[in-house]
Scaffold this motif. Structure first.
Motif, PDB file in Angstrom:
ATOM      1  N   PHE A  10     -12.662   0.858 -15.629  1.00 30.27           N
ATOM      2  CA  PHE A  10     -11.623   1.835 -15.296  1.00 30.27           C
ATOM      3  C   PHE A  10     -11.738   3.087 -16.176  1.00 30.27           C
ATOM      4  N   VAL A  11     -11.946   2.872 -17.458  1.00 29.70           N
ATOM      5  CA  VAL A  11     -12.056   4.007 -18.383  1.00 29.70           C
ATOM      6  C   VAL A  11     -13.271   4.859 -18.033  1.00 29.70           C
ATOM      7  N   ALA A  12     -14.357   4.213 -17.652  1.00 33.54           N
ATOM      8  CA  ALA A  12     -15.590   4.946 -17.358  1.00 33.54           C
ATOM      9  C   ALA A  12     -15.507   5.773 -16.087  1.00 33.54           C
ATOM     10  N   VAL A  13     -14.813   5.258 -15.055  1.00 35.00           N
ATOM     11  CA  VAL A  13     -14.858   5.941 -13.752  1.00 35.00           C
ATOM     12  C   VAL A  13     -13.620   6.780 -13.455  1.00 35.00           C
ATOM     13  N   THR A  14     -12.591   6.727 -14.292  1.00 35.28           N
ATOM     14  CA  THR A  14     -11.364   7.491 -14.044  1.00 35.28           C
ATOM     15  C   THR A  14     -11.373   8.753 -14.885  1.00 35.28           C
ATOM     16  N   ARG A  15     -11.024   9.863 -14.283  1.00 37.27           N
ATOM     17  CA  ARG A  15     -11.011  11.138 -15.004  1.00 37.27           C
ATOM     18  C   ARG A  15      -9.866  11.175 -16.010  1.00 37.27           C
ATOM     19  N   PRO A  16      -9.916  12.081 -16.991  1.00 34.34           N
ATOM     20  CA  PRO A  16      -8.772  12.253 -17.890  1.00 34.34           C
ATOM     21  C   PRO A  16      -7.503  12.570 -17.091  1.00 34.34           C
ATOM     22  N   PHE A  17      -6.410  11.957 -17.480  1.00 30.14           N
ATOM     23  CA  PHE A  17      -5.107  12.099 -16.827  1.00 30.14           C
ATOM     24  C   PHE A  17      -5.096  11.514 -15.405  1.00 30.14           C
ATOM     25  N   GLY A  18      -6.068  10.662 -15.116  1.00 31.95           N
ATOM     26  CA  GLY A  18      -6.074   9.965 -13.843  1.00 31.95           C
ATOM     27  C   GLY A  18      -5.032   8.849 -13.827  1.00 31.95           C
ATOM     28  N   GLN A  19      -4.926   8.164 -12.674  1.00 28.68           N
ATOM     29  CA  GLN A  19      -3.905   7.136 -12.517  1.00 28.68           C
ATOM     30  C   GLN A  19      -4.485   5.885 -11.860  1.00 28.68           C
ATOM     31  N   LEU A  59      -6.943   2.918 -22.396  1.00 34.06           N
ATOM     32  CA  LEU A  59      -6.673   4.043 -21.498  1.00 34.06           C
ATOM     33  C   LEU A  59      -6.188   5.290 -22.222  1.00 34.06           C
ATOM     34  N   LYS A  60      -5.754   5.117 -23.465  1.00 35.63           N
ATOM     35  CA  LYS A  60      -5.088   6.226 -24.159  1.00 35.63           C
ATOM     36  C   LYS A  60      -6.008   7.413 -24.403  1.00 35.63           C
ATOM     37  N   GLY A  61      -7.279   7.144 -24.712  1.00 39.35           N
ATOM     38  CA  GLY A  61      -8.196   8.236 -25.020  1.00 39.35           C
ATOM     39  C   GLY A  61      -8.332   9.249 -23.896  1.00 39.35           C
ATOM     40  N   LYS A  62      -8.173   8.789 -22.654  1.00 44.13           N
ATOM     41  CA  LYS A  62      -8.235   9.688 -21.502  1.00 44.13           C
ATOM     42  C   LYS A  62      -6.850   9.981 -20.932  1.00 44.13           C
ATOM     43  N   SER A  63      -5.821   9.487 -21.607  1.00 45.23           N
ATOM     44  CA  SER A  63      -4.441   9.670 -21.132  1.00 45.23           C
ATOM     45  C   SER A  63      -4.297   9.224 -19.673  1.00 45.23           C
ATOM     46  N   ILE A  64      -4.877   8.048 -19.372  1.00 49.26           N
ATOM     47  CA  ILE A  64      -4.824   7.487 -18.022  1.00 49.26           C
ATOM     48  C   ILE A  64      -3.529   6.696 -17.855  1.00 49.26           C
ATOM     49  N   SER A  65      -2.839   6.911 -16.755  1.00 47.67           N
ATOM     50  CA  SER A  65      -1.583   6.217 -16.483  1.00 47.67           C
ATOM     51  C   SER A  65      -1.849   4.923 -15.715  1.00 47.67           C
ATOM     52  N   ALA A  70       0.825  -1.206   0.000  1.00 44.01           N
ATOM     53  CA  ALA A  70       0.000   0.000   0.000  1.00 44.01           C
ATOM     54  C   ALA A  70       0.862   1.260   0.000  1.00 44.01           C
ATOM     55  N   TRP A  71       1.931   1.258   0.784  1.00 42.40           N
ATOM     56  CA  TRP A  71       2.811   2.423   0.870  1.00 42.40           C
ATOM     57  C   TRP A  71       3.458   2.704  -0.484  1.00 42.40           C
ATOM     58  N   GLU A  72       4.036   1.674  -1.100  1.00 40.56           N
ATOM     59  CA  GLU A  72       4.686   1.876  -2.398  1.00 40.56           C
ATOM     60  C   GLU A  72       3.671   2.304  -3.460  1.00 40.56           C
ATOM     61  N   ALA A  73       2.467   1.754  -3.412  1.00 42.29           N
ATOM     62  CA  ALA A  73       1.435   2.125  -4.374  1.00 42.29           C
ATOM     63  C   ALA A  73       1.044   3.596  -4.230  1.00 42.29           C
ATOM     64  N   LEU A  74       0.816   4.021  -3.004  1.00 46.16           N
ATOM     65  CA  LEU A  74       0.371   5.395  -2.766  1.00 46.16           C
ATOM     66  C   LEU A  74       1.463   6.435  -2.974  1.00 46.16           C
ATOM     67  N   PHE A  75       2.658   6.144  -2.445  1.00 41.54           N
ATOM     68  CA  PHE A  75       3.676   7.186  -2.367  1.00 41.54           C
ATOM     69  C   PHE A  75       4.795   7.055  -3.402  1.00 41.54           C
ATOM     70  N   ASP A  76       5.114   5.843  -3.832  1.00 45.07           N
ATOM     71  CA  ASP A  76       6.121   5.668  -4.875  1.00 45.07           C
ATOM     72  C   ASP A  76       5.506   5.705  -6.269  1.00 45.07           C
ATOM     73  N   LYS A  77       4.319   5.133  -6.427  1.00 47.15           N
ATOM     74  CA  LYS A  77       3.678   5.065  -7.737  1.00 47.15           C
ATOM     75  C   LYS A  77       2.761   6.257  -8.000  1.00 47.15           C
ATOM     76  N   LEU A  78       1.787   6.484  -7.135  1.00 51.43           N
ATOM     77  CA  LEU A  78       0.843   7.583  -7.339  1.00 51.43           C
ATOM     78  C   LEU A  78       1.400   8.935  -6.895  1.00 51.43           C
ATOM     79  N   LYS A  79       2.527   8.901  -6.165  1.00 48.74           N
ATOM     80  CA  LYS A  79       3.214  10.122  -5.730  1.00 48.74           C
ATOM     81  C   LYS A  79       2.338  11.011  -4.847  1.00 48.74           C
ATOM     82  N   LEU A  80       1.502  10.405  -4.033  1.00 49.01           N
ATOM     83  CA  LEU A  80       0.672  11.193  -3.118  1.00 49.01           C
ATOM     84  C   LEU A  80       1.502  11.686  -1.940  1.00 49.01           C
ATOM     85  N   ASP A  81       1.069  12.795  -1.355  1.00 46.61           N
ATOM     86  CA  ASP A  81       1.722  13.322  -0.155  1.00 46.61           C
ATOM     87  C   ASP A  81       0.687  14.091   0.661  1.00 46.61           C
ATOM     88  N   ALA A  82       1.144  14.787   1.683  1.00 42.99           N
ATOM     89  CA  ALA A  82       0.224  15.469   2.593  1.00 42.99           C
ATOM     90  C   ALA A  82      -0.614  16.537   1.900  1.00 42.99           C
TER      91      ALA A  82
END
Length: 345
Positions: A242-251, A266-272, A143-155
């Motif tokens: 995933f395509v339906a519920v994720t915003r453009p440029f979502g991850q 995923l390309k049409g919405k540029s989803i990572s 979970a830590w690597e997914a949130l902070f290493d991959k999605l780059k979330l922070d405070a």
């Protein structure tokens, strides 16, 4: 009674998988006596294992073995006490309490003693028992690597995070980490009363029912325009969702092993799309200390009351019968939180 020293035992009890396959097979999990590990060298520490947890990877490797497995010791989560240290060890000394998730390429934790590289080991939270601590390492690292290493979330991060399989092991700690260390809104999926109560207790801001016909609509009601981030433990057949519920440029970050995914969708919405595999660091010797650091940070958060154990069921002692029960629970796919097998009840 004082524990035996490393020079007093030449053999140790362990639970091994001899043939793999279904649990009904006698040799899928069996009690065994094995040679004791030798004295630790280099960065290795020798741990007296007090509790282990059972993860889907344990079940997958056991069930997937179709023939003799040379008495393979499974298990990749443990909490225990350091018995001896290698000559390059700087972080631990004899008597320290530790918790960790081990490495795929080495013997597992279903044994009385276990050798592990100190650089992927964290200090056990002082406020938890060994059983409570053993529930955490693999899922916390994931979970830590997914949130902070991959999605780059922070405070400072905001937006919405959709956690699929939220009542499972990874989801149970991901909800807590996201709420403790970021500003995102957590939307958790849960279909049963038990799992809904669990994810609510862990701090989820909203819940949606992944078994409902209007699952997609439920998500979009909580996140008009689409969610910013998605965590997926099971991705098969879900690319249109995933395509339906994720915003453009979502991850999206996923942890399963599905090979046939239509990434072009995923390309049409540029989803990572990100893959998270917590064994990658020990497997490749890459930045090993990062896992020790994050486990130590999680330990501090637990002792400060910001996180809690995800343990929901404990079996005892550590033997083939009790591990068979734990594997059976995990195989249902409906386990809430984590299941642990402890040396003592």
């Amino acid at each position: 009674m004082a524990p035996a020293t490393t020079s007093e035992l030449t053999t140790i009890p362990a639970v091994v998988s001899r043939s793999g396959g279904p649990l009904k097979g006698e040799d899928s999990l069996a009690d065994a006596i094995m040679p004791a590990p030798g004295a630790p060298t280099g960065h290795d520490i020798l741990v007296d294992v007090k509790a282990v947890s059972v993860n889907p990877v344990d079940v997958k490797i056991r069930a997937g073995a179709g023939g003799p497995t040379d008495d393979r010791v499974l298990g990749w989560d443990a909490s225990g006490i350091v018995l001896a240290v290698g000559d390059a060890v700087t972080g631990y000394q004899v008597g320290d309490e530790v918790y960790y998730a081990g490495a795929l390429g080495r013997p597992g934790t279903y044994a009385k003693w276990h050798l592990v590289d100190e650089r992927i080991v964290g200090r056990k939270p002082a406020t938890l028992t060994h059983a409570e601590a053993a529930a955490l390492p693999l899922t916390t690292i994931t979970a830590w690597e997914a949130l902070f290493d991959k999605l780059k979330l922070d405070a400072s991060s905001t937006g919405t995070l959709l956690v699929l399989g939220a009542a499972g092991g990874v989801g149970s700690i991901m909800i807590q980490l996201a709420k403790a260390l970021t500003g995102v809104k957590v939307i958790a999926t849960a279909s049963r009363d038990e799992s809904r109560a669990w994810v609510s207790e862990l701090g989820a801001d909203a819940m949606v029912d992944h078994s409902a016909a209007d699952f997609e609509e439920q998500v979009l009601r909580e996140a008009p325009g689409g969610v910013d981030y998605v965590f997926s433990p099971q991705s098969k057949g879900r690319m249109p969702f995933f395509v339906a519920v994720t915003r453009p440029f979502g991850q999206i970050v996923a942890i399963d092993d599905e090979k046939d995914l239509d990434f072009m969708a995923l390309k049409g919405k540029s989803i990572s799309w990100h893959w998270e595999f917590m064994f990658a660091r020990p497997m490749h010797g890459w930045d090993l200390e990062a896992q020790r650091e994050l486990l130590d940070k999680a330990s501090e958060l637990i002792d400060a009351g910001a996180l809690r154990t995800t343990l929901t069921k404990t079996y005892s002692p550590i033997d083939a019968d009790q591990l068979r029960k734990a594997h059976a629970d995990v195989e249902t796919g409906h386990a809430v939180g984590k299941i642990v097998v402890a040396a003592e009840s």
